[in-house]
Enzyme design. Structure first.
Site, PDB file in Angstrom:
ATOM      1  N   MET A 116       0.816  -1.207   0.159  1.00  0.00           N
ATOM      2  CA  MET A 116      -0.044   0.151   0.035  1.00  0.00           C
ATOM      3  C   MET A 116       0.862   1.159   0.015  1.00  0.00           C
ATOM      4  O   MET A 116       2.105   1.036   0.204  1.00  0.00           O
ATOM      5  CB  MET A 116      -0.955   0.109   1.299  1.00  0.00           C
ATOM      6  N   CYS A 117       0.228   2.289   0.053  1.00  0.00           N
ATOM      7  CA  CYS A 117       1.130   3.659  -0.232  1.00  0.00           C
ATOM      8  C   CYS A 117       0.012   4.784   0.385  1.00  0.00           C
ATOM      9  O   CYS A 117      -1.052   4.307   0.613  1.00  0.00           O
ATOM     10  CB  CYS A 117       1.310   4.174  -1.594  1.00  0.00           C
TER      11      CYS A 117
END
Length: 267
Positions: free
Chosen positions: A1-2
């Site tokens: 994820m980011c």
């Protein structure tokens, strides 16, 4: 994820957008509040911005007209945690832009951790970022030629998504339609995919919320982000899941429902 953000508005410093806001993108790299997968974003970061296109009489003073043409953007990317880059604060304080896309990265398992894998990705005047993950992305049905696969800038699901979107842009598809088509296709063949995307050409932003958080704030500027900062500026609005958002510098925001086209999905 980011975690990622996109900005359109009066020219401002990269530091004001990325580094200094309370619970802004910088702090979200190690203390995200709404991230559904992963606890830190330490696998790299990147900032893309649109430089002034001419140095007219008001350029040094920050004329809002400079750089509004949506030309080719510049980037600064690293494959280290954003908080370890000693050069970034000075650089970010010195650079100003009317349009910015920035991201901090938590790498999907099985993807590369080289600098080229850090968003934003760039082609021509476009910048792109992906917050999410695509299961079994290397076997995604995509009808890509060997030459197109070899052109991937990095071994990652994000780079593949950008290749699919930019292929549609080259064919003349409108950015919102190109993004919506790719999201619907990927969601249909990979139901567990998380597909929060940002695409900008310096004049408008296409964003999707599909599996993670997304918010936007309008006012004197437009800010779209994975999660709100704590600055007392404007009012944040949450984007519903499975939604595409199209926004411009005038603060006009339109949303469209995103549902995967399961009937057309490949097995």
């Amino acid at each position: 994820m980011c975690r990622h953000l996109a900005y359109l508005g009066p020219r401002t410093s990269l530091a004001r957008l990325v580094l200094t806001p309370a619970h802004g993108l910088y702090e979200q790299s190690w203390a995200p509040r709404m991230q559904v997968s992963g606890v830190v974003n330490a696998d790299g970061f990147g900032i893309g911005w649109y430089p002034a296109e001419h140095a007219g009489p008001g350029a040094a003073g920050g004329s809002e007209a400079d750089g509004d043409g949506g030309g080719e953007p510049a980037r600064y990317r690293r494959n280290v945690p954003i908080w370890t880059d000693a050069n970034l604060p000075e650089l970010a304080a010195a650079i100003r832009s009317h349009a910015v896309l920035a991201a901090v990265r938590s790498a999907t398992p099985g993807t590369g951790r080289e600098e080229a894998a850090a968003a934003p990705f760039r082609d021509g005047r476009y910048l792109f970022s992906h917050n999410g993950a695509v299961p079994d992305w290397a076997n995604l049905p995509a009808d890509l030629s060997p030459a197109e696969l070899l052109s991937l800038p990095a071994r990652s699901d994000s780079a593949l998504l950008w290749l699919l979107i930019y292929r549609e842009l080259r064919r003349g598809t409108a950015p919102d339609e190109a993004v919506a088509g790719v999201v619907r296709h990927v969601a249909a063949v990979r139901p567990g995919a998380r597909l929060n995307l940002l695409v900008t050409d310096g004049r408008s932003v296409v964003a999707t919320r599909y599996g993670d958080s997304l918010w936007y704030r309008t006012g004197p500027d437009l800010l779209i982000a994975s999660e709100p900062d704590d600055e007392p500026v404007g009012e944040w609005h949450e984007v519903p899941d499975r939604t595409l958002l199209l926004a411009d510098r005038a603060g006009i925001v339109r949303t469209t429902s995103l549902q995967p086209t399961y009937a057309a999905a490949e097995k």
